[in-house]
Design an enzyme around this catalytic site. Structure first.
Site, PDB file in Angstrom:
ATOM      1  N   GLN A   9       5.399   7.698   5.481  1.00  0.00           N
ATOM      2  CA  GLN A   9       5.612   9.101   6.017  1.00  0.00           C
ATOM      3  C   GLN A   9       5.890   8.945   7.395  1.00  0.00           C
ATOM      4  O   GLN A   9       5.506   8.248   8.288  1.00  0.00           O
ATOM      5  CB  GLN A   9       4.134   9.545   5.707  1.00  0.00           C
ATOM      6  CG  GLN A   9       4.330  11.217   5.717  1.00  0.00           C
ATOM      7  CD  GLN A   9       2.762  11.763   5.162  1.00  0.00           C
ATOM      8  OE1 GLN A   9       2.423  11.256   4.016  1.00  0.00           O
ATOM      9  NE2 GLN A   9       2.648  12.874   5.493  1.00  0.00           N
ATOM     10  N   SER A  88       2.588   1.927   3.426  1.00  0.00           N
ATOM     11  CA  SER A  88       1.783   2.914   2.588  1.00  0.00           C
ATOM     12  C   SER A  88       2.509   3.335   1.578  1.00  0.00           C
ATOM     13  O   SER A  88       2.900   2.961   0.784  1.00  0.00           O
ATOM     14  CB  SER A  88       1.366   3.851   4.053  1.00  0.00           C
ATOM     15  OG  SER A  88       0.607   5.048   3.563  1.00  0.00           O
ATOM     16  N   LEU A  89       3.167   4.871   1.645  1.00  0.00           N
ATOM     17  CA  LEU A  89       3.936   5.589   0.719  1.00  0.00           C
ATOM     18  C   LEU A  89       5.142   4.702   0.019  1.00  0.00           C
ATOM     19  O   LEU A  89       5.435   4.501  -0.770  1.00  0.00           O
ATOM     20  CB  LEU A  89       4.459   6.772   1.352  1.00  0.00           C
ATOM     21  CG  LEU A  89       5.562   7.321   0.659  1.00  0.00           C
ATOM     22  CD1 LEU A  89       5.219   8.057  -0.882  1.00  0.00           C
ATOM     23  CD2 LEU A  89       5.861   8.501   1.569  1.00  0.00           C
ATOM     24  N   ARG A 113      -0.136  11.926  -5.245  1.00  0.00           N
ATOM     25  CA  ARG A 113      -0.780  11.131  -4.055  1.00  0.00           C
ATOM     26  C   ARG A 113      -0.933  12.057  -2.865  1.00  0.00           C
ATOM     27  O   ARG A 113      -1.991  12.411  -2.494  1.00  0.00           O
ATOM     28  CB  ARG A 113      -0.079  10.222  -3.802  1.00  0.00           C
ATOM     29  CG  ARG A 113      -0.469   9.372  -2.472  1.00  0.00           C
ATOM     30  CD  ARG A 113       0.416   8.053  -2.239  1.00  0.00           C
ATOM     31  NE  ARG A 113      -0.232   6.987  -1.330  1.00  0.00           N
ATOM     32  CZ  ARG A 113       0.250   7.073  -0.167  1.00  0.00           C
ATOM     33  NH1 ARG A 113       1.147   8.022   0.230  1.00  0.00           N
ATOM     34  NH2 ARG A 113      -0.341   6.255   0.538  1.00  0.00           N
ATOM     35  N   HIS A 195      -6.026   6.208   4.961  1.00  0.00           N
ATOM     36  CA  HIS A 195      -6.260   4.612   4.848  1.00  0.00           C
ATOM     37  C   HIS A 195      -7.702   4.559   5.575  1.00  0.00           C
ATOM     38  O   HIS A 195      -7.954   3.701   6.467  1.00  0.00           O
ATOM     39  CB  HIS A 195      -5.213   4.001   5.579  1.00  0.00           C
ATOM     40  CG  HIS A 195      -3.917   3.898   4.774  1.00  0.00           C
ATOM     41  ND1 HIS A 195      -3.795   3.468   3.469  1.00  0.00           N
ATOM     42  CD2 HIS A 195      -2.792   4.531   5.015  1.00  0.00           C
ATOM     43  CE1 HIS A 195      -2.488   3.668   3.390  1.00  0.00           C
ATOM     44  NE2 HIS A 195      -2.018   4.185   4.023  1.00  0.00           N
ATOM     45  N   GLN A 244      -5.359   1.179  -2.298  1.00  0.00           N
ATOM     46  CA  GLN A 244      -4.545   1.493  -1.189  1.00  0.00           C
ATOM     47  C   GLN A 244      -4.972   2.618  -0.121  1.00  0.00           C
ATOM     48  O   GLN A 244      -5.087   2.558   0.919  1.00  0.00           O
ATOM     49  CB  GLN A 244      -3.251   1.573  -1.410  1.00  0.00           C
ATOM     50  CG  GLN A 244      -2.098   1.325  -0.253  1.00  0.00           C
ATOM     51  CD  GLN A 244      -0.916   2.403  -0.370  1.00  0.00           C
ATOM     52  OE1 GLN A 244      -1.170   3.585  -0.628  1.00  0.00           O
ATOM     53  NE2 GLN A 244       0.161   1.563  -0.136  1.00  0.00           N
TER      54      GLN A 244
END
Length: 296
Positions: A9, A88-89, A113, A195, A244
């Protein structure tokens, strides 16, 4: 060895993906399929929308995922990863690109998500902050000394770490980090504490969706955020993906491990050049570049 990396992101920009749509039939097919799966024309927002429209939760994550995955498909025979990783993503993009997830399933999970994270953000006010110029261990120690929830969330590169948690705890940590010699400890304009344990409601929702999704053995190892190690089995991929949302993104450690395992060339697949910059800061001896489009 070639390592392909996929951004997360923040890499979005107005007009993203339009060149792919106009030049490559495979891209056009996948973008139209995405519109059907999502139930709205995400292509309109990606190709013609404003920066603010691209920041909408239901748009941002699917848009970056689509740009990365479709670019990997456009590369065709030129896309030959020996290892992959995503920030991440970007881990979802990497899993579709290396064959562990079907395109449709990956997009569906990314959409779920994004919405689950948005709901978790609304449930409890939270935030993140960027910390520059301190060793990871110092940041971790100071976070653990603060009352409330504040943890190391993104290990981006040596001397660049993002912390995440409750607003008051993050603010207090920032003050202590500055006192400890941080070059900067800057609150970020984000919707919530990604996170971190604050994302537990989102993790629970996404866990059910991930458990009901079929994963395949990947074509090459994926270095997942949670472990920073090579993962090659569908069951381990699934387990790490569930963890995650509440665990830190170990990007520094992932790149270091990939280099240790033989990666000398890192190719970023998706919008922006953020990961290339991080890779060079983690190890200046490797090459890092953007994926080059083939002739249409």
């Amino acid at each position: 060895m070639k390592a392909y990396v996929f951004p997360g992101q923040g890499a979005q920009f107005s007009g993203m993906g339009l060149d792919l749509y106009e030049k490559y039939p495979v891209a056009q097919d996948l973008f139209e399929k995405a519109n059907d799966i999502l139930g709205f024309a995400i292509t309109d927002v990606m190709f013609e929308g404003t920066a603010d429209a691209l920041k909408e939760t239901k748009v941002t994550q699917p848009a970056i995922f689509l740009h990365s995955v479709i670019l990997s498909k456009v590369l065709g025979d030129n896309f030959r990863p020996e290892m992959v990783a995503g920030h991440s993503l970007g881990e979802f993009s990497a899993l579709v690109a290396n064959g562990a997830l079907k395109f449709e399933d990956g997009l569906s999970l990314v959409s779920k998500r994004a919405l689950a994270m948005q709901k978790a953000c609304e449930k409890a006010p939270s935030t993140m902050a960027a910390v520059l110029g301190l060793d990871d261990a110092v940041v971790e120690k100071i976070c653990s000394s603060v009352e409330g929830v504040v943890v190391a969330a993104n290990y981006n590169c040596p001397g660049q770490l993002v912390i995440s948690g409750e607003i008051k705890a993050v603010e207090q940590a920032c003050e202590r980090l500055k006192d400890a010699g941080a070059r900067r400890a800057l609150m970020l304009p984000v919707g919530g504490a990604f996170h971190s344990p604050m994302m537990e409601p989102a993790r629970e929702k996404l866990a059910a969706a991930i458990e009901n999704t079929t994963f395949s053995e990947p074509r090459c190892p994926i270095y997942q955020n949670v472990s920073a190690n090579a993962v090659t089995t569908a069951s381990d991929i699934q387990k790490n993906l569930i963890a995650q949302l509440t665990a830190p993104v170990r990007w520094t450690q992932s790149v270091q491990q990939m280099v240790s395992d033989g990666a000398m060339e890192f190719i970023e697949v998706g919008p922006g050049k953020v990961l290339q910059g991080l890779v060079k800061k983690i190890n200046p001896n490797v090459s890092a570049s953007s994926a080059e489009l083939p002739e249409a």
